[in-house]
Write a protein that holds these residues in place. Sequence first.
Motif, PDB file in Angstrom:
ATOM      1  N   ALA A   1      -2.254   6.472 105.995  1.00 20.86           N
ATOM      2  CA  ALA A   1      -2.947   6.001 104.586  1.00 20.86           C
ATOM      3  C   ALA A   1      -3.054   4.757 104.435  1.00 20.86           C
ATOM      4  N   ARG A   2      -3.882   4.041 103.901  1.00 20.25           N
ATOM      5  CA  ARG A   2      -3.943   2.574 103.451  1.00 20.25           C
ATOM      6  C   ARG A   2      -2.583   1.977 102.581  1.00 20.25           C
ATOM      7  N   PHE A   3      -2.590   2.897 101.642  1.00 19.72           N
ATOM      8  CA  PHE A   3      -1.511   2.556 100.572  1.00 19.72           C
ATOM      9  C   PHE A   3      -0.330   3.648 100.427  1.00 19.72           C
ATOM     10  N   ARG A   4       0.557   3.007  99.821  1.00 17.47           N
ATOM     11  CA  ARG A   4       1.868   4.103  99.616  1.00 17.47           C
ATOM     12  C   ARG A   4       1.467   5.107  98.662  1.00 17.47           C
ATOM     13  N   ASP A   5       0.636   5.101  97.599  1.00 19.24           N
ATOM     14  CA  ASP A   5       0.350   5.994  96.619  1.00 19.24           C
ATOM     15  C   ASP A   5      -0.175   6.994  97.196  1.00 19.24           C
ATOM     16  N   GLU A   6      -1.371   6.615  98.154  1.00 17.16           N
ATOM     17  CA  GLU A   6      -1.762   7.810  98.880  1.00 17.16           C
ATOM     18  C   GLU A   6      -1.090   8.534  99.762  1.00 17.16           C
ATOM     19  N   ALA A   7       0.042   7.986 100.373  1.00 12.94           N
ATOM     20  CA  ALA A   7       0.925   8.641 100.755  1.00 12.94           C
ATOM     21  C   ALA A   7       1.901   9.502 100.197  1.00 12.94           C
ATOM     22  N   GLN A   8       2.308   8.845  98.974  1.00 19.04           N
ATOM     23  CA  GLN A   8       2.935   9.935  98.094  1.00 19.04           C
ATOM     24  C   GLN A   8       2.366  11.215  97.538  1.00 19.04           C
ATOM     25  N   VAL A   9       0.931  11.177  97.506  1.00 23.48           N
ATOM     26  CA  VAL A   9       0.173  12.172  97.002  1.00 23.48           C
ATOM     27  C   VAL A   9       0.553  13.347  98.230  1.00 23.48           C
ATOM     28  N   PHE A  10       0.471  12.795  99.442  1.00 23.02           N
ATOM     29  CA  PHE A  10       0.461  13.733 100.467  1.00 23.02           C
ATOM     30  C   PHE A  10       1.952  14.427 100.451  1.00 23.02           C
ATOM     31  N   ALA A  11       2.928  13.556 100.288  1.00 21.34           N
ATOM     32  CA  ALA A  11       4.459  14.099 100.137  1.00 21.34           C
ATOM     33  C   ALA A  11       4.340  15.209  99.038  1.00 21.34           C
ATOM     34  N   ARG A  12       3.549  14.835  97.998  1.00 20.52           N
ATOM     35  CA  ARG A  12       3.935  15.665  96.585  1.00 20.52           C
ATOM     36  C   ARG A  12       3.277  17.091  96.852  1.00 20.52           C
ATOM     37  N   ILE A  13       2.244  17.119  97.562  1.00 20.13           N
ATOM     38  CA  ILE A  13       1.421  18.518  97.971  1.00 20.13           C
ATOM     39  C   ILE A  13       2.271  19.147  98.848  1.00 20.13           C
ATOM     40  N   GLY A  14       2.853  18.452  99.973  1.00 18.99           N
ATOM     41  CA  GLY A  14       4.097  19.209 100.904  1.00 18.99           C
ATOM     42  C   GLY A  14       5.069  19.658  99.924  1.00 18.99           C
ATOM     43  N   GLU A  15       5.845  18.944  99.088  1.00 16.46           N
ATOM     44  CA  GLU A  15       6.900  19.374  98.339  1.00 16.46           C
ATOM     45  C   GLU A  15       6.768  20.674  97.516  1.00 16.46           C
ATOM     46  N   GLN A  16       5.416  20.424  96.809  1.00 17.30           N
ATOM     47  CA  GLN A  16       4.850  21.738  95.985  1.00 17.30           C
ATOM     48  C   GLN A  16       4.879  23.081  97.219  1.00 17.30           C
TER      49      GLN A  16
ATOM     50  N   HIS B   1       6.539  23.565  99.943  1.00 13.72           N
ATOM     51  CA  HIS B   1       7.769  23.813 100.422  1.00 13.72           C
ATOM     52  C   HIS B   1       8.672  24.017  99.339  1.00 13.72           C
ATOM     53  N   GLN B   2       8.346  24.283  98.111  1.00 12.75           N
ATOM     54  CA  GLN B   2       9.134  24.431  97.053  1.00 12.75           C
ATOM     55  C   GLN B   2       9.976  25.555  97.348  1.00 12.75           C
ATOM     56  N   GLY B   3      11.350  25.553  96.875  1.00 13.12           N
ATOM     57  CA  GLY B   3      12.305  26.819  97.352  1.00 13.12           C
ATOM     58  C   GLY B   3      12.798  26.763  98.600  1.00 13.12           C
ATOM     59  N   ARG B   4      12.177  26.111  99.680  1.00 13.08           N
ATOM     60  CA  ARG B   4      13.036  26.225 100.774  1.00 13.08           C
ATOM     61  C   ARG B   4      14.166  25.504 101.270  1.00 13.08           C
ATOM     62  N   GLN B   5      15.061  26.015 101.909  1.00 12.71           N
ATOM     63  CA  GLN B   5      16.603  25.546 101.973  1.00 12.71           C
ATOM     64  C   GLN B   5      16.528  24.306 102.662  1.00 12.71           C
ATOM     65  N   ALA B   6      15.743  24.256 103.940  1.00 12.89           N
ATOM     66  CA  ALA B   6      15.938  23.144 104.776  1.00 12.89           C
ATOM     67  C   ALA B   6      14.487  22.336 104.264  1.00 12.89           C
TER      68      ALA B   6
ATOM     69  N   ASN C   1     -10.359  20.916 102.629  1.00 12.87           N
ATOM     70  CA  ASN C   1      -9.271  19.906 102.956  1.00 12.87           C
ATOM     71  C   ASN C   1      -7.952  20.467 102.376  1.00 12.87           C
ATOM     72  N   GLU C   2      -8.040  20.881 100.850  1.00 15.91           N
ATOM     73  CA  GLU C   2      -6.861  21.440 100.418  1.00 15.91           C
ATOM     74  C   GLU C   2      -6.401  22.601 101.185  1.00 15.91           C
ATOM     75  N   GLY C   3      -7.139  23.493 101.602  1.00 18.25           N
ATOM     76  CA  GLY C   3      -6.805  24.617 102.303  1.00 18.25           C
ATOM     77  C   GLY C   3      -6.115  24.211 103.714  1.00 18.25           C
ATOM     78  N   PHE C   4      -6.750  23.264 104.361  1.00 18.67           N
ATOM     79  CA  PHE C   4      -6.130  23.031 105.772  1.00 18.67           C
ATOM     80  C   PHE C   4      -4.993  22.340 105.477  1.00 18.67           C
ATOM     81  N   LEU C   5      -4.694  21.378 104.663  1.00 18.16           N
ATOM     82  CA  LEU C   5      -3.397  20.757 104.268  1.00 18.16           C
ATOM     83  C   LEU C   5      -2.225  21.786 103.907  1.00 18.16           C
ATOM     84  N   THR C   6      -2.486  22.372 102.950  1.00 20.10           N
ATOM     85  CA  THR C   6      -1.254  23.365 102.293  1.00 20.10           C
ATOM     86  C   THR C   6      -1.215  24.264 103.459  1.00 20.10           C
ATOM     87  N   SER C   7      -2.180  24.727 104.491  1.00 18.49           N
ATOM     88  CA  SER C   7      -1.647  25.623 105.448  1.00 18.49           C
ATOM     89  C   SER C   7      -0.987  24.920 106.482  1.00 18.49           C
TER      90      SER C   7
END
Length: 583
Positions: free
Chosen positions: A53-68, A70-75, A33-39
């Motif tokens: 997601a059911r709860f905001r903290d679950e959605a925040q985990v999703f966003a944090r993975i995306g931020e990691q 996309h780190q360094g991307r200008q847009a 699952n991690e491989g799919f999401l990061t890819s």
Amino acid sequence: MNTSTALNCVIRVPAKDSYSTSGPTLMGRQSANEGFLTSWFRHSGHAEFWCMARFRDEAQVFARIGEQVHQGRQAKPVYRWIAQQQIHRIRSVGTLYAPGPQVADLAWMRRRDALASATDFSIVGMTHTSCELSIQDGLANMLTAPVYPWDAQICPSVSVQTMVQRLLDDEAAWLREHLGATRVQSPPLPVLPLGVDCAALDLPAADKAQHRARWRQQWALSDRDVCVLYMGRLDLRTKANLLPMLDALQLAAQQLQAENGPRLHLVLAGWFASEWDENQLRAAVAQVCPDVRVVFEDGRTPEARQGVWHAADLFTSLVDNIQETFGLTPIEAMAAGLPVVVSDYDGYRESVRDGVDGMRIRTWQPAAGEGIDLMDGHADLAIDYRDYVSRASAFIGLDIAQAAMAYAQLARDPALRQRMGQAGQQHARRDYDWVQLIQRYTALFTELARVRQQAQKVSHWHHHGQHHNSQWGHRHPRRSDPFHSFSHYPTHTLSGTLTLLPGPLLPTDPKAREKALAQLLERPVYAGIKKELDKAQLQQLLHQVAQAPQGLAWSSWSTSDKETPPVLRHLGWLIKTGLVRVA
């Protein structure tokens, strides 16, 4: 605005750790699952990423993975959350992706939402392990839930697809018999493999050399030593029984010693599932393969997960358990340039090309009908899931003599290792790299959207599944004999036509033979089946096999009229332990 013209999807986050491998109890499905999401973040080309997601903290985990990622991307991409109780909002995106067999539950959720209609969006699930009862229930429920032809349950291999289709066919037969159903609608079961990040494993030569030098120094390996790597959860009962691998490595080590060849070292890069597994495996290593130096390495650390591949000379995984469906680690090994020795079982039969990327070792499994008591015990809660899959595994035979020859051949031939490693690396990049696979996932989403948009033109839907009405599935379509549900997993099915030969671990001396059988029966991993193994009967069989070097026909020996457990399946255990082999 999205930078990609491909269809987007909303990714369901069932729990905070669904897409994370950082926890102490790392499971294969989490890695996949991690491989799919990061890819998806890295290769889909979108600037907007959605989760439900059911709860905001679950959605925040999703966003944090995306931020990691996309780190360094200008847009900077935008991360959006749809609350589960607002599932109708997926209409604007078009597809909901779930990391498990949750299509039926989500279809009911879609139906319960007063603001949603069936054709608003597609629901796509992924299949990982398929032998847990709750998962089989979830899959079978697709036939009676509001699931439509624009929904889908992805299968990562043909092996998984065959098993799921078999379960659905058995369930459909029951619905026709019990309810008089004239039409049973099954969702598509597309085969889309899981992938690996080939770029993260196929490193520049200098980086590979650095990893190799560091880890081999840590493990005290010389340049001449051959390092065999196993990567994964060290769980003897619900992952893989590693004792046949240890037996085969000991035989290979003895062959190599006799010819003054290289010394074998085994690195078990994993994590113990329990204290019991650690105690049993450490004891087995000392007892079973004294001529192979074994190193235990924590395979959960980021350093190990990236570096150990490059310190090894070959990879092995002799899976013998019905809980396995696909198997990512052989593909990771191939991506890293390693030749692989794997069992000819389940999804390994599709991902590893025998004689090209590595070697597949023959397996045998009892026929349908030989495991009814196992499923009945599990379904009736007399035995738990761990004991159910462990007992089934005990009767799945694996040719340890062939495995030993494969280990020895690769150990003594560096050119063969290099040739197979290069072939596997090309195979992984072409067929299993997430860069390629994400495009195939988006193509599936596009095709389902096309079906969905044309739905109003179609007056009825046909079930295109194969018709399979075996008595074994007919007993209870969701509680079928495991050797029926997974009959396509092994190389061969055990039958009365087999000819038996002395195995590589069968002593010629009668007293030594009796002692060897007694010792094998005492292996703790076989405690669950020990009571049903008739020691005297097995001794009699082994005696006759030892007296027939040209081969003993099973049909000529199996003539007893006694009411005993299904003895034919015990042959799988004898093959697994190396006491007999099949001609």
